[in-house]
Design a protein around this motif. Sequence first.
Motif, mmCIF file in Angstrom:
data_model
loop_
_atom_site.group_PDB
_atom_site.id
_atom_site.type_symbol
_atom_site.label_atom_id
_atom_site.label_comp_id
_atom_site.label_asym_id
_atom_site.label_seq_id
_atom_site.Cartn_x
_atom_site.Cartn_y
_atom_site.Cartn_z
ATOM 1 N N CYS A 23 32.845 36.610 47.150
ATOM 2 C CA CYS A 23 33.118 35.466 48.068
ATOM 3 C C CYS A 23 33.818 34.938 49.484
ATOM 4 C CB CYS A 23 32.983 34.008 47.770
ATOM 5 S SG CYS A 23 32.580 32.447 48.268
ATOM 6 N N ALA A 24 32.981 35.377 50.806
ATOM 7 C CA ALA A 24 34.081 35.063 52.072
ATOM 8 C C ALA A 24 32.914 33.608 52.735
ATOM 9 C CB ALA A 24 33.516 36.250 52.502
ATOM 10 N N GLN A 25 34.501 32.895 52.888
ATOM 11 C CA GLN A 25 33.659 31.658 54.462
ATOM 12 C C GLN A 25 34.617 31.598 55.747
ATOM 13 O OE1 GLN A 25 35.955 28.839 54.684
ATOM 14 N NE2 GLN A 25 37.213 29.696 52.889
ATOM 15 N N ASP A 26 34.171 31.111 56.585
ATOM 16 C CA ASP A 26 34.622 31.869 57.833
ATOM 17 C C ASP A 26 34.286 29.566 57.992
ATOM 18 O OD1 ASP A 26 31.318 32.444 58.968
ATOM 19 O OD2 ASP A 26 31.601 30.401 57.964
ATOM 20 N N MET A 27 34.660 29.194 57.349
ATOM 21 C CA MET A 27 35.074 27.785 57.335
ATOM 22 C C MET A 27 36.684 27.039 57.163
ATOM 23 S SD MET A 27 31.057 26.408 56.123
ATOM 24 C CE MET A 27 31.387 27.099 54.350
ATOM 25 N N ASN A 28 37.134 27.712 56.975
ATOM 26 C CA ASN A 28 39.034 27.445 56.852
ATOM 27 C C ASN A 28 38.668 26.567 55.712
ATOM 28 O OD1 ASN A 28 41.378 28.030 57.805
ATOM 29 N ND2 ASN A 28 41.171 26.124 59.143
ATOM 30 N N SER A 67 41.192 36.112 41.793
ATOM 31 C CA SER A 67 42.068 36.338 42.273
ATOM 32 C C SER A 67 41.773 35.332 44.508
ATOM 33 C CB SER A 67 42.659 37.860 43.185
ATOM 34 O OG SER A 67 41.360 38.333 43.671
ATOM 35 N N ARG A 68 42.100 35.413 44.539
ATOM 36 C CA ARG A 68 42.771 34.297 46.446
ATOM 37 C C ARG A 68 43.840 34.851 47.169
ATOM 38 N NH1 ARG A 68 40.991 28.567 47.693
ATOM 39 N NH2 ARG A 68 40.034 29.241 50.148
ATOM 40 N N LEU A 69 43.506 36.035 47.302
ATOM 41 C CA LEU A 69 44.946 36.505 47.990
ATOM 42 C C LEU A 69 44.551 36.440 49.751
ATOM 43 C CD1 LEU A 69 44.745 40.388 46.781
ATOM 44 C CD2 LEU A 69 46.232 38.403 45.938
ATOM 45 N N LYS A 70 43.504 36.028 50.148
ATOM 46 C CA LYS A 70 43.750 35.540 51.732
ATOM 47 C C LYS A 70 42.563 34.394 51.401
ATOM 48 C CE LYS A 70 43.506 39.584 53.733
ATOM 49 N NZ LYS A 70 42.153 40.637 55.202
ATOM 50 N N LYS A 71 42.666 33.588 52.090
ATOM 51 C CA LYS A 71 42.060 31.745 51.888
ATOM 52 C C LYS A 71 40.700 31.991 52.167
ATOM 53 C CE LYS A 71 42.419 27.409 54.491
ATOM 54 N NZ LYS A 71 42.949 26.551 55.841
ATOM 55 N N GLN A 72 40.524 33.194 53.145
ATOM 56 C CA GLN A 72 38.687 33.233 53.387
ATOM 57 C C GLN A 72 37.734 33.941 52.304
ATOM 58 O OE1 GLN A 72 41.345 34.114 54.986
ATOM 59 N NE2 GLN A 72 40.821 36.816 56.112
ATOM 60 N N ASN A 73 38.526 34.831 51.182
ATOM 61 C CA ASN A 73 38.195 35.312 50.337
ATOM 62 C C ASN A 73 38.213 34.931 48.905
ATOM 63 O OD1 ASN A 73 37.245 37.128 52.262
ATOM 64 N ND2 ASN A 73 38.637 38.142 51.859
ATOM 65 N N PHE A 74 37.745 34.657 48.238
ATOM 66 C CA PHE A 74 37.889 34.315 46.652
ATOM 67 C C PHE A 74 36.429 35.694 45.951
ATOM 68 C CE2 PHE A 74 38.942 32.362 43.276
ATOM 69 C CZ PHE A 74 38.136 31.189 42.643
ATOM 70 N N LEU A 75 37.483 36.424 45.123
ATOM 71 C CA LEU A 75 36.786 36.833 43.831
ATOM 72 C C LEU A 75 36.929 37.113 42.673
ATOM 73 C CD1 LEU A 75 38.012 38.987 46.758
ATOM 74 C CD2 LEU A 75 38.253 40.487 45.098
ATOM 75 N N LEU A 76 35.709 37.292 42.084
ATOM 76 C CA LEU A 76 35.694 37.331 40.845
ATOM 77 C C LEU A 76 35.175 38.518 39.798
ATOM 78 C CD1 LEU A 76 34.412 35.334 38.115
ATOM 79 C CD2 LEU A 76 32.376 36.020 38.939
ATOM 80 N N GLY A 77 36.180 38.734 39.628
ATOM 81 C CA GLY A 77 36.094 40.105 38.820
ATOM 82 C C GLY A 77 35.648 40.553 37.384
ATOM 83 N N LEU A 78 35.320 40.971 36.471
ATOM 84 C CA LEU A 78 34.295 41.302 34.629
ATOM 85 C C LEU A 78 34.585 42.669 35.014
ATOM 86 C CD1 LEU A 78 31.861 39.725 36.399
ATOM 87 C CD2 LEU A 78 30.541 40.050 34.473
ATOM 88 N N GLU A 79 36.022 42.655 33.707
ATOM 89 C CA GLU A 79 36.732 44.229 33.096
ATOM 90 C C GLU A 79 35.461 44.837 32.209
ATOM 91 O OE1 GLU A 79 40.966 42.316 33.903
ATOM 92 O OE2 GLU A 79 40.320 42.302 31.952
ATOM 93 N N SER A 80 34.906 43.996 32.099
ATOM 94 C CA SER A 80 34.341 44.494 30.235
ATOM 95 C C SER A 80 33.046 43.723 30.753
ATOM 96 C CB SER A 80 34.773 45.392 29.287
ATOM 97 O OG SER A 80 34.294 45.932 28.547
ATOM 98 N N ALA A 81 31.903 43.872 31.145
ATOM 99 C CA ALA A 81 30.212 43.043 30.720
ATOM 100 C C ALA A 81 30.278 42.960 29.507
ATOM 101 C CB ALA A 81 30.205 43.595 31.841
ATOM 102 N N ALA A 82 29.677 42.212 29.837
ATOM 103 C CA ALA A 82 29.086 41.672 27.968
ATOM 104 C C ALA A 82 27.538 41.230 28.571
ATOM 105 C CB ALA A 82 29.808 40.887 26.561
ATOM 106 N N PRO A 83 26.037 41.854 27.846
ATOM 107 C CA PRO A 83 25.450 40.494 28.043
ATOM 108 C C PRO A 83 25.174 39.784 27.827
ATOM 109 C CG PRO A 83 24.960 43.131 26.061
ATOM 110 C CD PRO A 83 26.368 42.198 26.368
ATOM 111 N N SER A 84 26.433 39.008 27.446
ATOM 112 C CA SER A 84 26.312 36.985 27.909
ATOM 113 C C SER A 84 26.220 37.071 28.580
ATOM 114 C CB SER A 84 27.303 36.502 26.763
ATOM 115 O OG SER A 84 28.570 36.831 26.848
ATOM 116 N N GLN A 85 27.556 38.052 29.364
ATOM 117 C CA GLN A 85 27.231 37.663 30.902
ATOM 118 C C GLN A 85 26.426 37.576 32.142
ATOM 119 O OE1 GLN A 85 31.236 40.222 30.817
ATOM 120 N NE2 GLN A 85 32.595 38.212 31.357
#
Lengths: 113, 113
Positions: A23-28, A67-85
């Motif tokens: 996810c990337a946002q350019d609105m600060n 993780s939110r390493l940079k203000k403009q980016n927010f990453l969502l990780g799935l390490e081991s996907a399941a059908p419930s996801q």
Amino acid sequence: NAGVTQTPKFRVLKTGQSMTLLCAQDMNHEYMYWYRQDPGMGLRLIHYSVGEGTTAKGEVPDGYNVSRLKKQNFLLGLESAAPSQTSVYFCASSDRQGGTEAFFGQGTRLTVV
Amino acid sequence: GNSVTQMEGPVTLSEEAFLTINCTYTATGYPSLFWYVQYPGEGLQLLLKATKADDKGSNKGFEATYRKETTSFHLEKGSVQVSDSAVYFCALSERDRDDKIIFGKGTRLHILP
């Protein structure tokens, strides 16, 4: 005006595979959120961030990391996907506390088979 | 904790009918209240908001009044159009509670021509 951009828009995963939604946002904006939307369940908050380098758990955090390493980016990780996801995932951002509108991305439709 | 309850759908109306979608909330403090709309295949977008008791939010012919005494924020429109067909979400955020935005489950509205 890009606003909030999510990638990818669609994805099919096999059970046990991993992936990262960007996810990337350019609105600060300071605040960013990840929600999942399921039929009859509305929007449920997975994780959120109140600033660069910070993250917090929402209502349904299990099976996800962020993780939110940079203000403009927010990453969502799935390490081991399941059908419930299998769901539609939305990212949103907002400027500051309470009373401020949240801006949403177009969503990512994820299917786990 | 905070919560939002809105009427279950789907709601089906004829064009030019009067619309009410009920929303009530539970909060420990003084939340801001929102209505978001989601058109097919899109993310959520803000429809209207109110930040304190007795405020009225309005946009595109829709209105909602922040009623603290009844903890309600009902959405109304005097004459609906086919183009209003969408899913409507009531939501709240509370300034002193790290800003999580809590959504109701959504109400699908279908307008017949």
